[in-house]
Write a protein that holds these residues in place. Structure first.
Motif, mmCIF file in Angstrom:
data_model
loop_
_atom_site.group_PDB
_atom_site.id
_atom_site.type_symbol
_atom_site.label_atom_id
_atom_site.label_comp_id
_atom_site.label_asym_id
_atom_site.label_seq_id
_atom_site.Cartn_x
_atom_site.Cartn_y
_atom_site.Cartn_z
ATOM 1 N N PRO A 1 0.830 -1.210 0.000
ATOM 2 C CA PRO A 1 0.000 0.000 0.000
ATOM 3 C C PRO A 1 0.862 1.257 0.000
ATOM 4 O O PRO A 1 1.936 1.296 0.603
ATOM 5 C CB PRO A 1 -0.792 -0.118 1.310
ATOM 6 C CG PRO A 1 0.083 -0.937 2.208
ATOM 7 C CD PRO A 1 0.829 -1.886 1.305
ATOM 8 N N THR A 2 0.379 2.283 -0.676
ATOM 9 C CA THR A 2 1.063 3.575 -0.649
ATOM 10 C C THR A 2 0.809 4.252 0.696
ATOM 11 O O THR A 2 -0.102 3.875 1.447
ATOM 12 C CB THR A 2 0.556 4.478 -1.777
ATOM 13 O OG1 THR A 2 -0.843 4.754 -1.551
ATOM 14 C CG2 THR A 2 0.737 3.826 -3.136
ATOM 15 N N ALA B 1 -1.033 -1.268 -3.893
ATOM 16 C CA ALA B 1 -2.384 -0.860 -3.494
ATOM 17 C C ALA B 1 -2.409 0.660 -3.452
ATOM 18 O O ALA B 1 -1.762 1.280 -2.605
ATOM 19 C CB ALA B 1 -2.745 -1.446 -2.133
ATOM 20 N N LYS B 2 -3.154 1.265 -4.383
ATOM 21 C CA LYS B 2 -3.191 2.710 -4.522
ATOM 22 C C LYS B 2 -4.599 3.241 -4.313
ATOM 23 O O LYS B 2 -5.585 2.499 -4.416
ATOM 24 C CB LYS B 2 -2.691 3.116 -5.910
ATOM 25 C CG LYS B 2 -1.267 2.673 -6.214
ATOM 26 C CD LYS B 2 -0.838 3.130 -7.606
ATOM 27 C CE LYS B 2 0.596 2.733 -7.909
ATOM 28 N NZ LYS B 2 1.031 3.186 -9.254
ATOM 29 N N THR B 3 -4.694 4.532 -4.039
ATOM 30 C CA THR B 3 -5.997 5.168 -3.901
ATOM 31 C C THR B 3 -6.442 5.753 -5.234
ATOM 32 O O THR B 3 -5.640 6.029 -6.117
ATOM 33 C CB THR B 3 -5.961 6.282 -2.845
ATOM 34 O OG1 THR B 3 -4.942 7.226 -3.196
ATOM 35 C CG2 THR B 3 -5.696 5.721 -1.459
ATOM 36 N N ILE C 1 -3.843 -2.525 -7.689
ATOM 37 C CA ILE C 1 -5.260 -2.330 -7.416
ATOM 38 C C ILE C 1 -5.453 -0.871 -7.051
ATOM 39 O O ILE C 1 -4.635 -0.274 -6.353
ATOM 40 C CB ILE C 1 -5.787 -3.249 -6.296
ATOM 41 C CG1 ILE C 1 -5.039 -3.027 -4.978
ATOM 42 C CG2 ILE C 1 -5.730 -4.706 -6.718
ATOM 43 C CD1 ILE C 1 -5.662 -3.751 -3.786
ATOM 44 N N ASN C 2 -6.515 -0.264 -7.562
ATOM 45 C CA ASN C 2 -6.865 1.117 -7.261
ATOM 46 C C ASN C 2 -8.172 1.107 -6.481
ATOM 47 O O ASN C 2 -9.179 0.594 -6.975
ATOM 48 C CB ASN C 2 -7.034 1.923 -8.549
ATOM 49 C CG ASN C 2 -5.761 1.959 -9.376
ATOM 50 O OD1 ASN C 2 -4.805 2.635 -9.036
ATOM 51 N ND2 ASN C 2 -5.755 1.220 -10.483
ATOM 52 N N ILE C 3 -8.149 1.658 -5.288
ATOM 53 C CA ILE C 3 -9.324 1.618 -4.419
ATOM 54 C C ILE C 3 -9.800 3.044 -4.152
ATOM 55 O O ILE C 3 -9.024 3.899 -3.702
ATOM 56 C CB ILE C 3 -9.012 0.902 -3.088
ATOM 57 C CG1 ILE C 3 -8.428 -0.493 -3.348
ATOM 58 C CG2 ILE C 3 -10.265 0.821 -2.213
ATOM 59 C CD1 ILE C 3 -9.346 -1.431 -4.109
ATOM 60 N N GLY C 4 -11.083 3.294 -4.408
ATOM 61 C CA GLY C 4 -11.642 4.626 -4.224
ATOM 62 C C GLY C 4 -11.672 5.044 -2.764
ATOM 63 O O GLY C 4 -12.113 4.282 -1.900
ATOM 64 N N THR C 5 -11.215 6.252 -2.488
ATOM 65 C CA THR C 5 -11.190 6.734 -1.098
ATOM 66 C C THR C 5 -12.592 6.919 -0.538
ATOM 67 O O THR C 5 -12.770 6.955 0.682
ATOM 68 C CB THR C 5 -10.412 8.049 -0.996
ATOM 69 O OG1 THR C 5 -10.996 9.013 -1.887
ATOM 70 C CG2 THR C 5 -8.949 7.846 -1.370
ATOM 71 N N GLY C 6 -13.592 7.014 -1.413
ATOM 72 C CA GLY C 6 -14.969 7.101 -0.936
ATOM 73 C C GLY C 6 -15.418 5.871 -0.171
ATOM 74 O O GLY C 6 -16.392 5.920 0.591
ATOM 75 N N LEU C 7 -14.705 4.752 -0.355
ATOM 76 C CA LEU C 7 -15.030 3.532 0.393
ATOM 77 C C LEU C 7 -14.778 3.687 1.882
ATOM 78 O O LEU C 7 -15.337 2.933 2.685
ATOM 79 C CB LEU C 7 -14.200 2.354 -0.133
ATOM 80 C CG LEU C 7 -14.732 1.583 -1.324
ATOM 81 C CD1 LEU C 7 -13.727 0.520 -1.731
ATOM 82 C CD2 LEU C 7 -16.071 0.943 -1.005
ATOM 83 N N GLU D 1 -10.953 -6.987 -6.110
ATOM 84 C CA GLU D 1 -9.939 -6.492 -7.050
ATOM 85 C C GLU D 1 -8.714 -7.402 -7.070
ATOM 86 O O GLU D 1 -8.119 -7.625 -8.126
ATOM 87 C CB GLU D 1 -9.550 -5.050 -6.712
ATOM 88 C CG GLU D 1 -10.694 -4.048 -6.780
ATOM 89 C CD GLU D 1 -11.469 -4.062 -8.086
ATOM 90 O OE1 GLU D 1 -10.937 -4.542 -9.120
ATOM 91 O OE2 GLU D 1 -12.627 -3.604 -8.093
ATOM 92 N N LEU D 2 -8.328 -7.939 -5.928
ATOM 93 C CA LEU D 2 -7.236 -8.912 -5.914
ATOM 94 C C LEU D 2 -7.633 -10.170 -6.703
ATOM 95 O O LEU D 2 -6.785 -10.811 -7.336
ATOM 96 C CB LEU D 2 -6.864 -9.286 -4.480
ATOM 97 C CG LEU D 2 -6.166 -8.190 -3.668
ATOM 98 C CD1 LEU D 2 -5.972 -8.643 -2.217
ATOM 99 C CD2 LEU D 2 -4.821 -7.813 -4.283
ATOM 100 N N GLY D 3 -8.921 -10.499 -6.676
ATOM 101 C CA GLY D 3 -9.405 -11.636 -7.464
ATOM 102 C C GLY D 3 -9.164 -11.438 -8.949
ATOM 103 O O GLY D 3 -8.770 -12.368 -9.655
ATOM 104 N N HIS D 4 -9.393 -10.210 -9.442
ATOM 105 C CA HIS D 4 -9.086 -9.929 -10.846
ATOM 106 C C HIS D 4 -7.597 -10.118 -11.118
ATOM 107 O O HIS D 4 -7.201 -10.651 -12.149
ATOM 108 C CB HIS D 4 -9.472 -8.492 -11.200
ATOM 109 C CG HIS D 4 -10.942 -8.282 -11.409
ATOM 110 N ND1 HIS D 4 -11.732 -9.171 -12.099
ATOM 111 C CD2 HIS D 4 -11.763 -7.270 -11.017
ATOM 112 C CE1 HIS D 4 -12.975 -8.715 -12.132
ATOM 113 N NE2 HIS D 4 -13.021 -7.560 -11.486
ATOM 114 N N CYS D 5 -6.767 -9.655 -10.183
ATOM 115 C CA CYS D 5 -5.310 -9.721 -10.368
ATOM 116 C C CYS D 5 -4.810 -11.142 -10.554
ATOM 117 O O CYS D 5 -3.775 -11.358 -11.184
ATOM 118 C CB CYS D 5 -4.590 -9.084 -9.178
ATOM 119 S SG CYS D 5 -4.773 -7.291 -9.039
ATOM 120 N N ILE D 6 -5.537 -12.125 -9.987
ATOM 121 C CA ILE D 6 -5.099 -13.514 -10.109
ATOM 122 C C ILE D 6 -5.947 -14.302 -11.109
ATOM 123 O O ILE D 6 -5.789 -15.513 -11.230
ATOM 124 C CB ILE D 6 -5.054 -14.238 -8.749
ATOM 125 C CG1 ILE D 6 -6.442 -14.364 -8.134
ATOM 126 C CG2 ILE D 6 -4.084 -13.516 -7.811
ATOM 127 C CD1 ILE D 6 -6.466 -15.239 -6.867
#
Length: 257
Positions: free
Chosen positions: A96-97, A140-142, A162-168, A183-188
């Protein structure tokens, strides 16, 4: 991954290109490859210079070319033709950043998502970085908005971001766990479980992502039809998600890895 009935436009990092190449021309080739592979045009988006298929899966030029080489899949669901080469990749570090770590629910959700995978005793193990002994890495980025995006494996390696929206962050830790696990599921290598009819989880009119040449291959022992709340890999999420695997998710993981 999108919040139910809402389309997410994410802000992602710059497209990585080789020296002397034109990003616009690369994107045109990626889009052409996606269309040739079977994606419908309205399921292909260009956001901040990057091409997304299925609304939340970033597709690189290399990955789009692999789609055409892989041949046709089935007309059913769950995984791509591209998977992780477990003879090479055994420990995937999720890094994570600093910005990501500032959001308490995103950070806690990442820990729980990692735990989700490691509890299955798979051939691949996830570790929160920084760490040593990594055979592959995922940043893991925002991003802006609410939801997330990622991409599919290429060359036997997981997708690298993976890019995760900060609104979460305003949602529960369980919802953050759900989206990050997705999103990790897509990565694999996992497709949306309702790829053939996104309205199952997203509402609205029916929308089919198609086989897309990357495969939409039914994993043995799993249902061929999606249901609302039936999988972490549904296209859209709800505010009531628990972040836990469904029985078909577990069957899928155990079969592949």
């Amino acid at each position: 991954m999108l919040k139910k009935a809402a389309v997410l436009a994410v802000s992602c990092g710059a497209l990585l290109v080789g020296c002397g190449t034109d990003p616009e021309m690369e994107n045109q080739e990626i889009i052409a490859n996606l269309v040739e592979a079977g994606y419908q045009a309205d399921d292909i988006k260009v956001v901040d210079g990057a091409v997304y298929a299925g609304r939340d899966a970033h597709v690189t030029l290399e990955a789009s070319r692999e789609m055409l080489q892989a041949g046709e899949g089935t007309e059913e669901q769950y995984r791509t033709n591209n998977l992780i080469n477990t003879s090479v990749v055994t420990t995937i570090c999720i890094n994570p950043t600093a910005q990501f770590n500032r959001y308490a629910n995103l950070s806690a959700g990442l820990d729980l998502a990692i735990e989700n995978y490691n509890q299955r005793n798979l051939a691949i193990r996830f570790v929160r970085g920084p760490a040593t002994g990594c055979t592959a890495n995922i940043a893991a980025k925002t991003a802006g908005g609410t939801g997330g995006s990622a991409g599919f494996p290429s060359g036997g390696l997981p997708y690298g971001t993976i890019n995760i929206g900060t609104g979460l962050n305003k949602y529960s830790v369980d919802v953050n766990e759900h989206v990050i696990t997705h999103e990790l599921g897509h990565c694999i290598g996992f497709r949306h479980s309702d790829y053939y009819n996104r309205s199952i989880s997203c509402g609205g009119s029916a929308s089919n992502e198609g086989d897309a040449g990357i495969g939409a291959i039914l994993i043995p022992g799993t249902p061929s039809t999606g249901t609302l709340g039936g999988s972490i890999m549904n296209s859209c999420f709800r505010s009531t998600e628990t972040g836990e695997w469904s029985s078909s998710d577990i069957t899928s993981l155990d079969y592949l890895y």
